[in-house]
Design an enzyme around this catalytic site. Sequence first.
Site, PDB file in Angstrom:
ATOM      1  N   GLY A 126       0.812  -1.217   0.000  1.00 35.85           N
ATOM      2  CA  GLY A 126       0.000   0.000   0.000  1.00 35.85           C
ATOM      3  C   GLY A 126       0.842   1.263   0.000  1.00 35.85           C
ATOM      4  CB  THR A 127       3.929   2.203   1.845  1.00 38.79           C
ATOM      5  OG1 THR A 127       3.359   1.916   3.121  1.00 38.79           O
ATOM      6  CG2 THR A 127       4.860   3.389   1.951  1.00 38.79           C
ATOM      7  CG  ASN A 143      -5.189   3.471   9.174  1.00 34.64           C
ATOM      8  OD1 ASN A 143      -5.631   4.423   8.544  1.00 34.64           O
ATOM      9  ND2 ASN A 143      -4.122   3.562   9.934  1.00 34.64           N
ATOM     10  CD  GLN A 176      -7.007  -1.122   7.491  1.00 33.46           C
ATOM     11  OE1 GLN A 176      -7.763  -2.039   7.810  1.00 33.46           O
ATOM     12  NE2 GLN A 176      -5.767  -1.047   7.952  1.00 33.46           N
ATOM     13  CG  HIS A 190       0.197  -6.715   5.023  1.00 34.22           C
ATOM     14  ND1 HIS A 190      -0.046  -6.244   6.288  1.00 34.22           N
ATOM     15  CD2 HIS A 190       0.552  -5.645   4.286  1.00 34.22           C
ATOM     16  CE1 HIS A 190       0.171  -4.930   6.299  1.00 34.22           C
ATOM     17  NE2 HIS A 190       0.529  -4.542   5.098  1.00 34.22           N
ATOM     18  CB  THR A 226      13.073 -10.092 -10.808  1.00 36.57           C
ATOM     19  OG1 THR A 226      14.244  -9.789 -11.563  1.00 36.57           O
ATOM     20  CG2 THR A 226      12.701 -11.550 -10.995  1.00 36.57           C
ATOM     21  CB  CYS A 239       2.600   3.700  11.507  1.00 36.94           C
ATOM     22  SG  CYS A 239       1.852   2.775  10.202  1.00 36.94           S
TER      23      CYS A 239
HETATM   24  C1  LIG Z   1      -5.061   2.616   5.038  1.00 39.67           C
HETATM   25  C2  LIG Z   1      -3.687   2.079   4.820  1.00 39.67           C
HETATM   26  N1  LIG Z   1      -2.962   2.532   3.789  1.00 39.67           N
HETATM   27  C3  LIG Z   1      -1.727   2.089   3.543  1.00 39.67           C
HETATM   28  C4  LIG Z   1      -1.147   1.150   4.355  1.00 39.67           C
HETATM   29  C5  LIG Z   1       0.267   0.716   4.071  1.00 39.67           C
HETATM   30  O1  LIG Z   1       0.288  -0.542   3.449  1.00 39.67           O
HETATM   31  P1  LIG Z   1       1.608  -1.437   3.401  1.00 39.67           P
HETATM   32  O2  LIG Z   1       1.851  -1.933   4.791  1.00 39.67           O
HETATM   33  O3  LIG Z   1       1.246  -2.561   2.459  1.00 39.67           O
HETATM   34  O4  LIG Z   1       2.694  -0.602   2.865  1.00 39.67           O
HETATM   35  C6  LIG Z   1      -1.857   0.633   5.433  1.00 39.67           C
HETATM   36  C7  LIG Z   1      -1.255  -0.375   6.341  1.00 39.67           C
HETATM   37  O5  LIG Z   1      -0.975  -0.147   7.475  1.00 39.67           O
HETATM   38  C8  LIG Z   1      -3.164   1.120   5.682  1.00 39.67           C
HETATM   39  O6  LIG Z   1      -3.889   0.694   6.717  1.00 39.67           O
END
Ligand SMILES: Cc1ncc(COP(=O)(O)O)c(C=O)c1O
Length: 375
Positions: free
Chosen positions: A69-70, A149, A177, A199, A235, A321
């Site tokens: 997601g990041t 989240n 989420q 995940h 890759t 986080c």
């Molecule tokens: C709303 C939201 N966006 C982005 C992320 C980040 O995702 P990732 O851990 O796959 O980088 C999270 C995960 O904590 C999330 O809850």
Amino acid sequence: MVFLDNAATTKIALDVKKSMDICEDFFYANASSVHSAGLEAMKIIEKSRSEIAQALSCSPEEIFFTSGGTESNNWVIKSLIEMKSDKKKILTSKIEHPSILEPLKWLEKNFNYEIVYVNVLESGVIDLLDFKNKLDESFCLCTLMHVNNEIGSIQPIDEIGKFCKLKNVLFHTDACQSFMKLPINLTQMPIDFISINSHKIHGPKGIGALFISSKVKISPFLHGGGQEMGLRSTTMNTAGIVGFGKATELLKNFKHTKKISELSFWLKSELLNKFNDCVINNDGKEVLPNILNIRFNNILGKDLFWRLNKEGIFVSTSSACSSNKNTPSRVLHEIGLSEKQNLESIRVSISVDTEKDDLKIFLNALEKIIKNIGE
Ligand SMILES: Cc1ncc(COP(=O)(O)O)c(C=O)c1O
């Protein structure tokens, strides 16, 4: 252990693990190689891409695999620089994930973008009136998450998307989420970009995707060998992608949502019955039931967190986080909690893996801890 931190991550499903093992044993060739082993690896990657595309009702050519997601969020935001548009305004909210807010701050600082924040109501849903007042044709992007989240609040992404289209503004939503917890039908929702990850849905860590509508263009995120249609070279993570596809497939009938709703409803009523001082911070209608954000009067969330931790019960004080920073949650602040209420709060998040017995253990431990703290 009792794992009640499923909004942070989830346990990998057994069938997902098995599908990944098969990959590592038999489909380990580089998927970009043109020999038969490479082509076979690419074939199973494309099967997963189709599975994920089907879940979003989009075309497989619109799904680009990322590391999570990041990365998906960063990609959309940073790609604005190369678009070299005259429009330099971006609309967002203060309750977005840091992987949205931090790159936005970076754009603001280094490239003179203007970030405009839409008001968020007590329910954790954006103020649509404020949104429609603020957004106009001078914006290049609107980025608003689908589900929060920390408090599970659901944004009306359909309505947001339609208004963005009307104003000719690109619309991105972070659906990390909500993916496979709420249906997302892209044949009906005008959305340009969607970030998802694996995940949170019992798939492996380190793999995600970005939906990029075929109607829009985006610059490459990683330059190199030309994988992912030249937009994200490296890759291919065959096992990760196959695991992500399998995790998506396992949830596609959405049967898990019924179990989660029932458990959440039961837990909420037990909490309110057993503890006079318990307040549900996210008790609105527009909330995903897997996340309960609660507080107990005059008890610090971090005290509960550590005492539960000692009993092998894992929750979160706010988002994963920031929970080790011991600072008040930005999201709870935005929805109007005082600093005291904010620091009293904990997040309990369940998944299809959670059983009623887990919740009973949690409730019993909570009773014991609160009694001890009070003495
Ligand atoms: C709303 C939201 N966006 C982005 C992320 C980040 O995702 P990732 O851990 O796959 O980088 C999270 C995960 O904590 C999330 O809850």
